[in-house]
Design a protein around this motif. Sequence first.
Motif, PDB file in Angstrom:
ATOM      1  N   ARG A  92       0.941  -1.323  -0.119  1.00  0.00           N
ATOM      2  CA  ARG A  92       0.066   0.077   0.011  1.00  0.00           C
ATOM      3  C   ARG A  92       0.840   1.299  -0.164  1.00  0.00           C
ATOM      4  NH1 ARG A  92      -3.066  -3.393  -0.180  1.00  0.00           N
ATOM      5  NH2 ARG A  92      -5.328  -3.625   0.494  1.00  0.00           N
ATOM      6  N   THR A  93       0.190   2.323  -0.626  1.00  0.00           N
ATOM      7  CA  THR A  93       0.879   3.515  -0.666  1.00  0.00           C
ATOM      8  C   THR A  93      -0.261   4.554   0.169  1.00  0.00           C
ATOM      9  OG1 THR A  93       2.328   3.366  -2.600  1.00  0.00           O
ATOM     10  CG2 THR A  93       1.834   5.568  -1.894  1.00  0.00           C
ATOM     11  N   ASN A  94       0.408   5.291   0.891  1.00  0.00           N
ATOM     12  CA  ASN A  94      -0.592   6.205   1.582  1.00  0.00           C
ATOM     13  C   ASN A  94      -1.191   7.167   0.627  1.00  0.00           C
ATOM     14  OD1 ASN A  94      -1.325   8.557   2.800  1.00  0.00           O
ATOM     15  ND2 ASN A  94       0.043   8.217   4.548  1.00  0.00           N
ATOM     16  N   SER A  95      -2.655   7.123   0.471  1.00  0.00           N
ATOM     17  CA  SER A  95      -3.389   7.758  -0.413  1.00  0.00           C
ATOM     18  C   SER A  95      -2.820   9.250  -0.589  1.00  0.00           C
ATOM     19  CB  SER A  95      -4.868   7.587  -0.126  1.00  0.00           C
ATOM     20  OG  SER A  95      -5.075   8.310   0.972  1.00  0.00           O
ATOM     21  N   ALA A  96      -2.472   9.869   0.192  1.00  0.00           N
ATOM     22  CA  ALA A  96      -1.930  11.124   0.231  1.00  0.00           C
ATOM     23  C   ALA A  96      -0.859  11.482  -0.717  1.00  0.00           C
ATOM     24  CB  ALA A  96      -1.717  12.005   1.582  1.00  0.00           C
ATOM     25  N   TYR A  97      -0.031  10.419  -0.935  1.00  0.00           N
ATOM     26  CA  TYR A  97       1.167  10.312  -1.904  1.00  0.00           C
ATOM     27  C   TYR A  97       1.144   9.492  -3.095  1.00  0.00           C
ATOM     28  CZ  TYR A  97       3.190  12.288   2.675  1.00  0.00           C
ATOM     29  OH  TYR A  97       3.444  13.208   3.690  1.00  0.00           O
ATOM     30  N   ARG A  98      -0.056   8.904  -3.445  1.00  0.00           N
ATOM     31  CA  ARG A  98      -0.057   8.168  -4.660  1.00  0.00           C
ATOM     32  C   ARG A  98       0.086   9.015  -5.903  1.00  0.00           C
ATOM     33  NH1 ARG A  98      -5.436   4.986  -2.525  1.00  0.00           N
ATOM     34  NH2 ARG A  98      -4.239   3.886  -0.876  1.00  0.00           N
ATOM     35  N   GLY A  99       0.810   8.450  -6.775  1.00  0.00           N
ATOM     36  CA  GLY A  99       0.962   8.845  -8.271  1.00  0.00           C
ATOM     37  C   GLY A  99       2.303   9.768  -8.154  1.00  0.00           C
ATOM     38  N   GLN A 100       3.126   9.907  -7.086  1.00  0.00           N
ATOM     39  CA  GLN A 100       4.405  10.436  -7.096  1.00  0.00           C
ATOM     40  C   GLN A 100       5.723   9.297  -7.417  1.00  0.00           C
ATOM     41  OE1 GLN A 100       4.920  12.713  -3.784  1.00  0.00           O
ATOM     42  NE2 GLN A 100       2.618  12.839  -3.398  1.00  0.00           N
ATOM     43  N   GLY A 101       5.357   8.082  -7.800  1.00  0.00           N
ATOM     44  CA  GLY A 101       6.442   7.229  -8.155  1.00  0.00           C
ATOM     45  C   GLY A 101       6.986   6.557  -6.899  1.00  0.00           C
ATOM     46  N   ILE A 102       6.365   6.580  -5.919  1.00  0.00           N
ATOM     47  CA  ILE A 102       6.482   5.719  -4.470  1.00  0.00           C
ATOM     48  C   ILE A 102       6.591   4.430  -4.765  1.00  0.00           C
ATOM     49  CG2 ILE A 102       5.976   5.273  -2.230  1.00  0.00           C
ATOM     50  CD1 ILE A 102       5.381   8.405  -2.055  1.00  0.00           C
ATOM     51  N   GLY A 103       5.398   4.043  -5.241  1.00  0.00           N
ATOM     52  CA  GLY A 103       5.279   2.394  -5.654  1.00  0.00           C
ATOM     53  C   GLY A 103       6.540   2.040  -6.328  1.00  0.00           C
ATOM     54  N   THR A 104       6.948   2.580  -7.540  1.00  0.00           N
ATOM     55  CA  THR A 104       7.976   1.993  -8.228  1.00  0.00           C
ATOM     56  C   THR A 104       9.412   1.775  -7.356  1.00  0.00           C
ATOM     57  OG1 THR A 104       7.247   3.110 -10.169  1.00  0.00           O
ATOM     58  CG2 THR A 104       9.404   2.767 -10.361  1.00  0.00           C
ATOM     59  N   LYS A 105       9.545   2.947  -6.558  1.00  0.00           N
ATOM     60  CA  LYS A 105      10.729   2.850  -5.685  1.00  0.00           C
ATOM     61  C   LYS A 105      10.621   1.719  -4.673  1.00  0.00           C
ATOM     62  CE  LYS A 105      12.555   7.364  -6.089  1.00  0.00           C
ATOM     63  NZ  LYS A 105      14.081   7.274  -6.336  1.00  0.00           N
ATOM     64  N   VAL A 106       9.352   1.421  -3.971  1.00  0.00           N
ATOM     65  CA  VAL A 106       8.966   0.554  -3.211  1.00  0.00           C
ATOM     66  C   VAL A 106       9.285  -1.025  -3.838  1.00  0.00           C
ATOM     67  CG1 VAL A 106       7.201  -0.809  -1.988  1.00  0.00           C
ATOM     68  CG2 VAL A 106       7.483   1.551  -1.950  1.00  0.00           C
ATOM     69  N   PHE A 107       8.946  -0.953  -5.179  1.00  0.00           N
ATOM     70  CA  PHE A 107       9.184  -2.475  -5.682  1.00  0.00           C
ATOM     71  C   PHE A 107      10.674  -2.618  -6.010  1.00  0.00           C
ATOM     72  CE2 PHE A 107       4.772  -2.932  -5.833  1.00  0.00           C
ATOM     73  CZ  PHE A 107       4.423  -4.253  -6.072  1.00  0.00           C
ATOM     74  N   ALA A 108      11.426  -1.484  -6.595  1.00  0.00           N
ATOM     75  CA  ALA A 108      12.944  -1.748  -6.565  1.00  0.00           C
ATOM     76  C   ALA A 108      13.604  -2.175  -5.317  1.00  0.00           C
ATOM     77  CB  ALA A 108      13.288  -0.274  -7.075  1.00  0.00           C
ATOM     78  N   TYR A 109      12.993  -1.626  -4.098  1.00  0.00           N
ATOM     79  CA  TYR A 109      13.828  -2.003  -3.010  1.00  0.00           C
ATOM     80  C   TYR A 109      13.330  -3.430  -2.701  1.00  0.00           C
ATOM     81  CZ  TYR A 109      14.359  -2.365   2.063  1.00  0.00           C
ATOM     82  OH  TYR A 109      15.014  -2.776   3.593  1.00  0.00           O
ATOM     83  N   ALA A 110      12.181  -3.854  -2.956  1.00  0.00           N
ATOM     84  CA  ALA A 110      11.541  -5.432  -2.502  1.00  0.00           C
ATOM     85  C   ALA A 110      12.326  -6.349  -3.634  1.00  0.00           C
ATOM     86  CB  ALA A 110      10.156  -5.423  -2.994  1.00  0.00           C
ATOM     87  N   VAL A 111      12.461  -5.954  -4.710  1.00  0.00           N
ATOM     88  CA  VAL A 111      13.454  -6.726  -5.785  1.00  0.00           C
ATOM     89  C   VAL A 111      14.755  -6.829  -5.145  1.00  0.00           C
ATOM     90  CG1 VAL A 111      14.275  -6.690  -8.067  1.00  0.00           C
ATOM     91  CG2 VAL A 111      11.902  -6.227  -7.797  1.00  0.00           C
ATOM     92  N   ASN A 112      15.345  -5.703  -4.897  1.00  0.00           N
ATOM     93  CA  ASN A 112      16.626  -5.909  -4.070  1.00  0.00           C
ATOM     94  C   ASN A 112      16.918  -6.823  -3.154  1.00  0.00           C
ATOM     95  OD1 ASN A 112      19.498  -5.064  -4.098  1.00  0.00           O
ATOM     96  ND2 ASN A 112      19.004  -3.951  -2.455  1.00  0.00           N
ATOM     97  N   ARG A 113      15.810  -6.556  -2.027  1.00  0.00           N
ATOM     98  CA  ARG A 113      15.631  -7.590  -0.752  1.00  0.00           C
ATOM     99  C   ARG A 113      15.639  -8.949  -1.229  1.00  0.00           C
ATOM    100  NH1 ARG A 113      17.991  -7.864   3.091  1.00  0.00           N
ATOM    101  NH2 ARG A 113      16.631  -9.011   4.244  1.00  0.00           N
ATOM    102  N   ALA A 114      14.880  -9.350  -2.150  1.00  0.00           N
ATOM    103  CA  ALA A 114      14.737 -10.471  -2.494  1.00  0.00           C
ATOM    104  C   ALA A 114      16.089 -11.226  -3.017  1.00  0.00           C
ATOM    105  CB  ALA A 114      13.532 -10.694  -3.665  1.00  0.00           C
ATOM    106  N   ARG A 115      16.550 -10.444  -3.914  1.00  0.00           N
ATOM    107  CA  ARG A 115      17.922 -10.777  -4.354  1.00  0.00           C
ATOM    108  C   ARG A 115      18.871 -10.948  -3.238  1.00  0.00           C
ATOM    109  NH1 ARG A 115      17.374  -7.041  -9.622  1.00  0.00           N
ATOM    110  NH2 ARG A 115      16.650  -8.699 -10.961  1.00  0.00           N
ATOM    111  N   GLU A 116      19.006  -9.978  -2.209  1.00  0.00           N
ATOM    112  CA  GLU A 116      20.129 -10.289  -1.155  1.00  0.00           C
ATOM    113  C   GLU A 116      19.696 -11.406  -0.406  1.00  0.00           C
ATOM    114  OE1 GLU A 116      19.207  -6.678   1.047  1.00  0.00           O
ATOM    115  OE2 GLU A 116      20.584  -5.519  -0.141  1.00  0.00           O
TER     116      GLU A 116
END
Length: 154
Positions: A92-116
Amino acid sequence: MLQSLTFRLATKDDLVAIVRMLSDDTLGSSREKSDEVISDNYVAAFARIEQDPNQELTVAEMNGDMVATFQLTFIQYLTYQGGMRAQMEAVRTNSAYRGQGIGTKVFAYAVNRAREKGCHLLQLTSDKRRPDAIRFYESLGFTATHEGMKLKLD
């Protein structure tokens, strides 16, 4: 302009904000109870997650505000020659912050954690009633390779 995000494991003090994000849409509002006082069920679930080394309940912050949350579960299995996969849930992204590219950064972080953690695959499910979320996941490279099935037990 998207500011820098910081990621950290959630603490018990984050539960009110996390549950509020989980309940901030049509589907979530029918499942979650986002009162100022968190129920014992949420507290007990958080304690089990926090104690399990294969679980990471993560929050993303920007300028001191919690802007997103997700949970990763690392699953060891025998197929893929004893491979490991990551399951991503409760994104989930806080509704006040949606549409700012946060989700893309969240997934980049998650992909990196999974690889680690040595995972060869990051998987998620999305309710079919969330077409915008599904389109977003597809834009990140996720593909619907399997037909998921669930058996409701309660």
